[in-house]
Scaffold this active site. Sequence first.
Site, PDB file in Angstrom:
ATOM      1  N   SER B  96       0.830  -1.194   0.000  1.00  0.00           N
ATOM      2  CA  SER B  96       0.000   0.000   0.000  1.00  0.00           C
ATOM      3  C   SER B  96       0.873   1.256   0.000  1.00  0.00           C
ATOM      4  CB  SER B  96      -0.934  -0.056   1.216  1.00  0.00           C
ATOM      5  OG  SER B  96      -1.883   0.948   1.166  1.00  0.00           O
ATOM      6  N   ASP B 219     -10.156  -4.704  -4.874  1.00  0.00           N
ATOM      7  CA  ASP B 219      -9.529  -3.889  -3.828  1.00  0.00           C
ATOM      8  C   ASP B 219     -10.148  -2.506  -3.905  1.00  0.00           C
ATOM      9  OD1 ASP B 219      -8.003  -2.442  -2.110  1.00  0.00           O
ATOM     10  OD2 ASP B 219      -6.057  -2.995  -3.002  1.00  0.00           O
ATOM     11  N   HIS B 247      -7.405  -5.788   0.339  1.00  0.00           N
ATOM     12  CA  HIS B 247      -6.276  -4.870   0.201  1.00  0.00           C
ATOM     13  C   HIS B 247      -5.010  -5.408   0.867  1.00  0.00           C
ATOM     14  CE1 HIS B 247      -4.284  -1.098  -0.514  1.00  0.00           C
ATOM     15  NE2 HIS B 247      -4.087  -0.882   0.771  1.00  0.00           N
TER      16      HIS B 247
END
Lengths: 402, 283
Positions: B96, B219, B247
């Site tokens: 991320s 996601d 995610h």
Amino acid sequence: MDEQLDQAPCGFLTLSEDGFILAINQTLLKILNYNQDSLIGQHVNSILTVPARLFVQFYFFPLVKLEHRVEEMYISLVNTKGEEIPVLINALLKREKERTVLDCILIPMHKRNEYENELLLAKKETEEALKAKHKAMAELETTLKKLEIQKEALLELNQENQKYQIETKKELELARIIQETSLTDPINNDQFQMEVFYNASGELSGDIYGIYKIDPYRYGIILLDVMGHGISSALITMTLHSLFQRLISAGFPVDLVMKELDSHLHKLFHNNEEARHYSTAIYLLIDTDKQKIDYVNAGHPPALWQDPNGTQYELSSTAPPLGTFEDVVFKTNTFTYKKGGRLLLYTDGVDPLASNYLAPLLRKTALLPLCRLKQEILTCLHNEKNVYHKSDDETFILVDFK
Amino acid sequence: MNQDILFRNNVKIKGKGKQSMIFAPGFGCDQTVWKSVAEAFEKDYQVILFDYVGLGHSDIHAYDSKRYSSLVGYAQDVLDICTALDLKDIVFVGHSVGSMIGLLASLRHPEYFSRLVMIGPSPCYLNDPPHYYGGFEKEELFGLIDMMEKNYIGWANVFAQTVTNNPELPEVKRQLEERFCSTDPIIAREFAEAAFFADNRSDLKKVTVPSLILQCSNDIIAPLAVGEYMHQHLPTSMLKIMAATGHCPHMSHPEETIRLITQYLNEASVSVVGSPAVRGVTL
């Protein structure tokens, strides 16, 4: 779903491990304004607000993964009308025969939510206030540091100043010795007895005097008071001193001596009006043979002459101070005296309030020796100074004519 | 100095390999999230785990609101660690926002990095119509930050308390405490603002280190369109769409994550580095 759970006083939801709705009770459907068919098989995201979708990704699913349960999590749902419904959610991971499911109960919390919003607002305001306070404190500390630095600089400056002051004081002390060296001694012989008092308000004086024996019969006594006091006045007294010493010693007439001193001051400040100083002066030329005194008083306080019988005469000013007007004519005054007379010359510092105490004092002490008169004058001066804190250069000369 | 950095960022080094592999956590997470994935690489790599300052077991006193108000500050943490350990040609794996942190670090010191592996990256979470779809409006991201506050994210022991009645899972409890509880609420908020309001789209074309983008299915945080945008704008990048959903595939689907990373690194070691042929989407 059994009837009790379907109508329970809280929302109930079963999710697959990856978040798809497997079952939902009537209570929750009512809250969300959906019918059952439209939600089964949908992802839980479809009944969550966008922030809740993110939050669930970041915290709900990882927690379920790690802990197999979630307790008391706050999220917000959205109904078919787009209205937001804040809820508390508890979830428990349950292993069924072939799959793992997630049972959730949801309790709407509108009122609690508003209350918490208020609390959060108050908390934020407090934090802002605290931040502002810290900022103010930091600014104060900066100011304090600056002040410290300034204080250090001032202390340093003060030290330099003190050093400078000490040096200046030394220089001034040397200058005072030089000035006093130029003063003549009083003459005490078969003709005269004298007492002199000379006191500068600071280190240096704007007063100067000279007592000279010109020849066996002639004596010159001069007293000058240069305007102001301190270093500048003292410097001028020194230039005047060198001039009158020569003129008087050479036996020049009184009016000529005064004229020369007057011209000297005019010349001195010819090109510098700002620095102009004038000087009061009284010069007496005494002829002991003829028992006669020639004098000129240029703006000076009157000298006092006291006959042996006690009669007093003022030798008053008949001309402006030296260095004031060009082309002044100094006219010599003359009087004859009898032996046993007493003379007092003084500068205005000796009678700072112009109280004219000297004449009565002179009369009162007529029969006392000169040194006693001197003492009396000094006592009066001392008392006056205590009362008025005035400070000027002080000089007086007392002469007994034998 | 070096020891200070290693202490500051709670750096842990494991593994037998010669080449180093550093794992950067995503938003609000510490190094424990890599547990399953990182272990798989210990036999072939020197595995380096760390916490950003303000998270996990980092030295919270080193936290500086100004430095960490943007991702550049976090990227500096990564560079500090590389410098302290004298690392070169490392494989960087980021999740991320951790991916973007590594990407920014590689712009400053490309020589430190041989490969960037990015799991669910996004150069910008905000929509910028009409040409860019990041997935979110500003109010929605502020809504998330509010929700974090109302769930006391960063408050010590809030999450851990729920574990106390689950005595059969002591290991989980420890892990949870490490993950969620050592963060300060103010730091959590500032990290959220730095992460979610960042816009690093213009940096993508400057990247010189070859990269792998692992894109999850469904996601919502980093949607497919964002993964494709990354791939289009990153020179010498490869995009892989994962079967994993959500995610956090490194937690939910560690096997697939490990397999794809291994595959990419093996291919990379035989193919010409930086060849345009590496570009391509594998489904």
